[in-house]
Design an enzyme around this catalytic site. Sequence first.
Site, PDB file in Angstrom:
ATOM      1  N   ASP A 187     -24.727-127.858   4.774  1.00 47.78           N
ATOM      2  CA  ASP A 187     -24.515-127.081   3.547  1.00 47.78           C
ATOM      3  C   ASP A 187     -23.130-126.447   3.556  1.00 47.78           C
ATOM      4  O   ASP A 187     -22.461-126.414   4.583  1.00 47.78           O
ATOM      5  CB  ASP A 187     -25.621-126.038   3.342  1.00 47.78           C
ATOM      6  N   HIS A 226     -35.919-121.074   2.923  1.00 48.62           N
ATOM      7  CA  HIS A 226     -35.020-122.173   2.570  1.00 48.62           C
ATOM      8  C   HIS A 226     -34.666-123.024   3.788  1.00 48.62           C
ATOM      9  O   HIS A 226     -34.757-122.577   4.933  1.00 48.62           O
ATOM     10  CB  HIS A 226     -33.765-121.670   1.843  1.00 48.62           C
ATOM     11  N   GLU A 232     -33.041-123.676  -1.897  1.00 49.72           N
ATOM     12  CA  GLU A 232     -33.637-122.372  -2.165  1.00 49.72           C
ATOM     13  C   GLU A 232     -35.006-122.546  -2.823  1.00 49.72           C
ATOM     14  O   GLU A 232     -35.240-123.512  -3.540  1.00 49.72           O
ATOM     15  CB  GLU A 232     -32.726-121.607  -3.143  1.00 49.72           C
TER      16      GLU A 232
HETATM   17  P1  PGA Z   1     -30.085-117.563  10.665  1.00 51.61           P
HETATM   18  O1  PGA Z   1     -30.102-118.326   9.266  1.00 51.61           O
HETATM   19  O2  PGA Z   1     -30.171-118.626  11.730  1.00 51.61           O
HETATM   20  O3  PGA Z   1     -28.760-116.866  10.672  1.00 51.61           O
HETATM   21  O4  PGA Z   1     -31.257-116.656  10.676  1.00 51.61           O
HETATM   22  C1  PGA Z   1     -31.091-119.251   8.952  1.00 51.61           C
HETATM   23  C2  PGA Z   1     -30.955-119.654   7.506  1.00 51.61           C
HETATM   24  O5  PGA Z   1     -30.692-118.801   6.638  1.00 51.61           O
HETATM   25  O6  PGA Z   1     -31.142-120.843   7.193  1.00 51.61           O
END
Ligand code: PGA
Length: 231
Positions: free
Chosen positions: A71, A132, A137
């Site tokens: 992404d 997500h 989302e």
């Molecule tokens: P994080 O993010 O590993 O920083 O918790 C995960 C995400 O938002 O996909």
Amino acid sequence: MVRDAALNIQPNPEQLAQAAADFISAQVRVKPELNILVATGHTPMATYAELARRAEAGEVDFSRATAVQLDEYLGIDDDDPRSLWGWMRRSFVEPLRLTRTVRLESPAQFGTALARLGGLDLAVLGLGPNGHLGFNEPPSLPDAPTRTLALTPASLESNRAYWGELAVPEGAITAGMDVILAARQTLLLVGGTHKRAVLHAALKGPETPEVPASFLRRTALTVIADEAAWA
Ligand code: PGA
């Protein structure tokens, strides 16, 4: 089809990283030309650091593997600290000494590149506090394609933790749910008490577009979580 996910609970984040590094190392030993979808975010960073240590020590070789971007924010220059391409390069591609990458620039370019690769062998994913995957989302259906979209307030809030004073960009492009769910293996890494509710929703709740990660149960899924996220 609903399969039983392989669930691997580790006592702490350090051991989560060791177990995840073991899993990924085993895959690249079996197939050195592994095509890997690579999440950024905080959760996988200790895993990537451990893989970098192993690559440096000659214990594992990623030189023939391909890293595929999951992404990206829209409207961000390459040298902007918020570039997720930059984050993937610094945390994964360079320390693990990969030479092959696929950047996510547009749905058409990405689809062509993935077709040329013959698809993904492994998707390494974090779990958004809102369920997500990448920036798919809620709500996201399983066939949601690679696309640009506006981030939800929940993701704008959770992404604030990455950038300090800098604003979180409001637009993003994400590899589609269709791409993620087609990976031959998926590895979901989850740590911390703040992920407990969403992890349980993803694994035990109904499959629903409101929790895009719930569709991972259709894949060959391995979950590595720490006690804090599971207990
Ligand atoms: P994080 O993010 O590993 O920083 O918790 C995960 C995400 O938002 O996909």
